[in-house]
Design a protein around this motif. Sequence first.
Motif, PDB file in Angstrom:
ATOM      1  N   LEU A  35       0.826  -1.201   0.000  1.00 28.78           N
ATOM      2  CA  LEU A  35       0.000   0.000   0.000  1.00 28.78           C
ATOM      3  C   LEU A  35       0.863   1.253   0.000  1.00 28.78           C
ATOM      4  N   SER A  36       0.357   2.279  -0.665  1.00 30.45           N
ATOM      5  CA  SER A  36       1.018   3.589  -0.646  1.00 30.45           C
ATOM      6  C   SER A  36      -0.051   4.663  -0.865  1.00 30.45           C
ATOM      7  N   ASP A  37       0.347   5.898  -0.688  1.00 29.28           N
ATOM      8  CA  ASP A  37      -0.505   7.047  -0.996  1.00 29.28           C
ATOM      9  C   ASP A  37      -1.905   6.903  -0.386  1.00 29.28           C
ATOM     10  N   VAL A  59      -9.051   3.888   1.207  1.00 28.43           N
ATOM     11  CA  VAL A  59      -8.758   4.231  -0.183  1.00 28.43           C
ATOM     12  C   VAL A  59      -7.270   4.561  -0.221  1.00 28.43           C
ATOM     13  N   ALA A  60      -6.533   3.783  -1.029  1.00 30.15           N
ATOM     14  CA  ALA A  60      -5.073   3.946  -1.144  1.00 30.15           C
ATOM     15  C   ALA A  60      -4.634   3.299  -2.445  1.00 30.15           C
ATOM     16  N   ARG A  61      -3.360   3.450  -2.743  1.00 30.60           N
ATOM     17  CA  ARG A  61      -2.797   2.718  -3.886  1.00 30.60           C
ATOM     18  C   ARG A  61      -2.372   1.332  -3.401  1.00 30.60           C
ATOM     19  N   PRO A  66      -4.841   3.030  -7.674  1.00 32.34           N
ATOM     20  CA  PRO A  66      -5.851   3.437  -6.691  1.00 32.34           C
ATOM     21  C   PRO A  66      -6.908   2.349  -6.473  1.00 32.34           C
ATOM     22  N   HIS A  67      -7.160   2.030  -5.212  1.00 31.77           N
ATOM     23  CA  HIS A  67      -8.114   0.989  -4.847  1.00 31.77           C
ATOM     24  C   HIS A  67      -8.959   1.427  -3.653  1.00 31.77           C
ATOM     25  N   LEU A  68     -10.169   0.917  -3.622  1.00 33.18           N
ATOM     26  CA  LEU A  68     -10.984   0.888  -2.422  1.00 33.18           C
ATOM     27  C   LEU A  68     -10.707  -0.470  -1.796  1.00 33.18           C
ATOM     28  N   ARG A 105     -11.445  13.780  -7.279  1.00 31.27           N
ATOM     29  CA  ARG A 105     -10.554  14.513  -6.363  1.00 31.27           C
ATOM     30  C   ARG A 105      -9.566  13.609  -5.652  1.00 31.27           C
ATOM     31  N   LEU A 106      -9.781  12.301  -5.672  1.00 35.04           N
ATOM     32  CA  LEU A 106      -8.808  11.359  -5.111  1.00 35.04           C
ATOM     33  C   LEU A 106      -7.991  10.817  -6.278  1.00 35.04           C
ATOM     34  N   PHE A 107      -6.729  10.979  -6.248  1.00 34.39           N
ATOM     35  CA  PHE A 107      -5.825  10.489  -7.303  1.00 34.39           C
ATOM     36  C   PHE A 107      -6.124  11.105  -8.672  1.00 34.39           C
TER      37      PHE A 107
END
Length: 155
Positions: A35-37, A59-61, A66-68, A105-107
């Motif tokens: 996971l990141s970001d 919600v993260a990378r 990008p993933h939920l 607005r996310l990623f």
Amino acid sequence: MHQLIKEHLQGYSPKPDSSLIQPYWDSVQSVLNQLSDVQLVEQAVPNYKELYAGKFDLVARYQGVPHLIEWTTAEEPKLRIDKLYDKPLQLAAYGGAINRYYSDRLFNCKINHALIVVVLPGEEAEIFEFDRARLIHVWHQWLNRLNFFFSAVAA
């Protein structure tokens, strides 16, 4: 388990306070390491168009995308998606609400990928991946369920 994951994602180094929790914590490490970001952790999100709200896990990378992400625990592997029962519907509902509320607005994009991570004692976490096509398919199932609920309430 959720609190340990939340603390880890917030930059702390949590330690399980029980030997019963340790095997679950060990199980999820390989996912946490990918996971990141991190954008949102355990947030409530409304969906004003379809009139519902929910509280999702993350919600993260994951592996740079990008993933939920939703966490769940089990004593043994699920092996098949149908053994997750309503978790995919819940995931699609959260995804729809996130994309309606946050737009891009996310990623700088909509969230088109998701995971259900089944945390297992003493073995690697089981990962169920949802790409855009699968999420859309489950989203339509969720909308059918939601429409059924609203018609039952109106009756």
